[in-house]
Every structure is written in structure tokens, then in C-alpha cells.
Design a protein around this motif. Structure first.
Motif, short mmCIF file in Angstrom:
data_model
loop_
_atom_site.label_atom_id
_atom_site.label_comp_id
_atom_site.label_asym_id
_atom_site.label_seq_id
_atom_site.Cartn_x
_atom_site.Cartn_y
_atom_site.Cartn_z
N PRO A 109 -0.12 5.34 -18.32
CA PRO A 109 -1.53 5.10 -18.62
C PRO A 109 -2.42 5.89 -17.66
N VAL A 110 -3.51 6.45 -18.19
CA VAL A 110 -4.42 7.23 -17.35
C VAL A 110 -5.84 6.71 -17.51
N ASP A 111 -6.68 7.00 -16.51
CA ASP A 111 -8.07 6.59 -16.57
C ASP A 111 -8.91 7.69 -17.23
N SER A 112 -10.22 7.53 -17.20
CA SER A 112 -11.12 8.47 -17.87
C SER A 112 -11.06 9.87 -17.26
N LYS A 113 -10.59 9.96 -16.02
CA LYS A 113 -10.49 11.26 -15.35
C LYS A 113 -9.10 11.87 -15.47
N GLY A 114 -8.22 11.18 -16.17
CA GLY A 114 -6.87 11.70 -16.35
C GLY A 114 -5.89 11.32 -15.26
N GLY A 115 -6.33 10.49 -14.33
CA GLY A 115 -5.44 10.05 -13.26
C GLY A 115 -4.69 8.79 -13.66
N PRO A 116 -3.54 8.53 -13.04
CA PRO A 116 -2.76 7.33 -13.38
C PRO A 116 -3.49 6.06 -12.96
N VAL A 117 -3.43 5.04 -13.81
CA VAL A 117 -4.03 3.75 -13.47
C VAL A 117 -3.00 2.89 -12.77
N TRP A 118 -3.49 1.88 -12.05
CA TRP A 118 -2.58 1.02 -11.29
C TRP A 118 -2.95 -0.44 -11.50
N ASP A 119 -1.97 -1.22 -11.90
CA ASP A 119 -2.11 -2.66 -12.04
C ASP A 119 -0.96 -3.27 -11.25
N GLU A 120 -1.27 -3.97 -10.18
CA GLU A 120 -0.23 -4.47 -9.27
C GLU A 120 0.78 -5.36 -9.99
N GLU A 121 0.30 -6.16 -10.94
CA GLU A 121 1.22 -7.07 -11.63
C GLU A 121 2.12 -6.34 -12.62
N ALA B 121 0.83 -1.21 0.00
CA ALA B 121 0.00 0.00 0.00
C ALA B 121 0.86 1.26 0.00
N VAL B 122 1.93 1.25 0.79
CA VAL B 122 2.82 2.41 0.86
C VAL B 122 3.50 2.63 -0.49
N PHE B 123 3.99 1.54 -1.08
CA PHE B 123 4.66 1.66 -2.38
C PHE B 123 3.69 2.19 -3.43
N LYS B 124 2.47 1.66 -3.42
CA LYS B 124 1.47 2.10 -4.39
C LYS B 124 1.16 3.58 -4.22
N ALA B 125 0.97 4.02 -2.98
CA ALA B 125 0.64 5.42 -2.73
C ALA B 125 1.76 6.35 -3.20
N LYS B 126 3.00 5.98 -2.88
CA LYS B 126 4.13 6.82 -3.29
C LYS B 126 4.28 6.84 -4.81
N SER B 127 4.08 5.69 -5.43
CA SER B 127 4.22 5.60 -6.89
C SER B 127 3.14 6.42 -7.59
N LEU B 128 1.91 6.35 -7.09
CA LEU B 128 0.83 7.12 -7.71
C LEU B 128 1.05 8.62 -7.52
N ASP B 129 1.55 9.01 -6.35
CA ASP B 129 1.86 10.43 -6.13
C ASP B 129 2.90 10.91 -7.13
N LEU B 130 3.92 10.08 -7.36
CA LEU B 130 4.97 10.45 -8.31
C LEU B 130 4.41 10.55 -9.73
N LYS B 131 3.57 9.60 -10.11
CA LYS B 131 2.99 9.61 -11.44
C LYS B 131 2.09 10.84 -11.63
N ARG B 132 1.32 11.18 -10.60
CA ARG B 132 0.46 12.37 -10.70
C ARG B 132 1.30 13.63 -10.89
N ALA B 133 2.39 13.71 -10.14
CA ALA B 133 3.27 14.88 -10.25
C ALA B 133 3.87 14.96 -11.65
N MET B 134 4.24 13.82 -12.21
CA MET B 134 4.81 13.81 -13.55
C MET B 134 3.77 14.22 -14.59
N LEU B 135 2.54 13.76 -14.42
CA LEU B 135 1.47 14.11 -15.36
C LEU B 135 1.14 15.60 -15.30
N GLU B 136 1.20 16.17 -14.10
CA GLU B 136 0.89 17.59 -13.94
C GLU B 136 1.99 18.49 -14.47
#
Length: 270
Positions: free
Chosen positions: A233-245, A208-223
């Protein structure tokens, strides 16, 4: 019913084969589905076994049909899981050379017809490179006195290396002993006796911690960079998608490679 990951299926299958060597594939599939409440299709299970070394490590001899007479003939029994995998005479030099020249990050030695080239996510490849460099500066592959060996084996650098080697090893059906032996040949220590034991809750928290940090980094990069959308990859709202595998901390791409040259590739292990 739950949808298990490929690694979970291979781990459970290996354990089942170790405890019940003569179980067939169909029976193994039924057992795994029943005991774990898993939803696994026969095609997926067959594909996983064929792409890994698990089935080859099963002590049950495979049978094939003799089309000339219709009889069942026993094939040569596969090598047991305890049979050591053949490693290069100088595994450390082979590792350094592979990391410097290959398009892959590192190599896993297989018990079957192939070895395996491994590519984690790019940021994790950088982390592996840092840990690898630190271990070399500490004197890997030794030799060391016992106190230094324990220090190296229990270091955070070796723990990081272990996790990625083991993630790839699980994907192709190897045992922890196989990975420990390879790391001892490459870095001078087998870290398995000093690996920390984490509870399921601790593992979930780490994910969970790794996912949260990674998504924060991806959001910052997208912005900050519109071009980031080309690689994130982004979802319909423009946010980063996450696939654990795909995006998880120990997600790895594993490809079958030639044992002879270590370069020729024969496709990815799914």
C-alpha cells in the motif's frame, strides 16, 4: 484520550479480572477508560471479549435471564485462568504436522470453544521457519540436561518463537503461563523464566528500528519493481504506508479453528 490497541485492552482486562474477579463488563470498561485515559467504545469492548478467552477466564459467573419466569439464574462458572488448557499428547508432533500441512503458520490452543490458526506477515513467517528449524536441529523437544535446557530457553530462536506465540495468545486473551506451557510441550522448554525484561523506552526503540528497516525495504521494492505496488500500500506521494497493527514486527492474523480437525475456520479474531 488515547486509542489503545486490542492487545493492550485484553492485557489490561485480564489483569483487572485477576485482581477483581467479580467485576462486570460495564464496570470493567469504565475502570479501564478511567485508569488509563483510554477511548474505548462499548461495542468494541464487547466484541473483543466475545472473540477472546478473557471473559471465560473471569471468575465471575455470568448470568442470563430466565424468560419463562423472569428470574436471574446463575450459569455454570467458567473455568479459572489456572485451569491448564488441554494439549495434544504429542504436542511437538502436532506442531510439526500443522506447520507442514496448514495454510497457517502455527496453532495456539484455546481454553474456550476454539483453537487458533496464526499467520504473521510473510517475511516473519520465514523467520519463524528458520528459528523452528534451528531448534529442531538442536534436538527439540529434548529431553535435555538442565544446562542445555537453559541454553535453549534463553536462545534468540526461542525468544523469537515466544514473541509470535505470545502476540497471538494476547489477542485471544490467554495468559503467559498458557503460552509457556504450550511451548514446553512443543519444544521441550518454557522460556518465560529467561525472557529479557525490556523497558518501555527499549520497546519503543525496537519498534522504531523495525519500522525504519521495513519502510526502507518497502521503498527499495517499490523503486525496483513497479509490480510491488500491487502488494505494498502507498500514500498519495507514492511512499509505503505504515500501520503498526498490520505491518508491525509482531502483527499476526489469528483465525478461530476447529478443535477437532484443526482445519475448519470460523473467521478472524479482530
Amino acid at each position: 484520550m488515547e486509542q489503545p490497541t486490542d492487545a493492550e485492552i485484553l492485557d489490561a482486562t485480564r489483569a483487572l479480572y485477576n485482581s477483581t474477579p467479580n467485576v462486570g463488563r460495564a464496570k470493567a470498561l469504565v475502570t479501564l477508560k478511567t485508569e488509563n485515559n483510554w477511548d474505548i467504545g462499548n461495542k468494541r469492548f464487547k466484541r473483543l471479549l466475545e472473540a477472546s478467552d478473557v471473559a471465560q477466564n473471569n471468575a465471575a459467573g455470568a448470568k442470563e435471564e430466565d424468560t419463562t419466569g423472569g428470574a436471574q439464574q446463575q450459569l455454570e462458572p467458567p473455568k479459572p485462568a489456572s485451569t491448564p488448557i488441554q494439549l495434544p499428547k504429542d504436542a511437538h508432533a502436532a506442531l510439526v504436522r500443522y506447520m507442514e500441512t496448514s495454510i497457517r503458520c502455527f496453532r495456539i490452543y484455546g481454553r474456550g470453544a476454539y483453537d487458533y490458526g496464526v499467520s504473521p506477515n510473510m517475511d516473519q513467517q520465514l523467520l519463524i521457519g528458520i528459528c523452528h528449524g534451528r531448534l529442531l536441529r538442536l534436538g527439540a523437544p529434548g529431553p535435555w540436561d538442565e544446562k542445555t535446557k537453559i541454553y535453549i530457553a534463553s536462545s534468540s530462536e526461542m525468544y523469537t518463537i515466544w514473541n509470535y506465540w505470545w502476540a497471538a495468545g494476547r489477542k485471544v486473551g490467554l495468559a503467559k503461563e498458557d503460552i509457556g506451557r504450550q511451548l514446553e510441550a512443543e519444544y521441550g522448554v518454557d522460556p518465560t523464566p529467561w525472557l529479557p525484561v525490556l523497558s518501555k523506552a527499549q520497546l519503543l526503540q525496537r519498534k522504531a528500528v523495525f519500522k525504519a528497516k521495513s519502510l526502507d525495504l518497502k521503498r527499495a521494492m517499490l523503486e525496483s519493481d513497479p509490480e510491488a505496488r500491487k502488494v505494498i500500500p502507498v500514500d498519495s506521494k507514492g511512499g509505503p504506508v505504515w500501520d503498526e497493527e498490520v505491518h508491525g514486527e509482531y502483527a499476526v492474523l489469528v483465525v478461530k479453528i476447529s478443535k477437532a480437525d484443526g482445519v475448519t475456520e470460523y473467521g478472524a479474531v479482530e
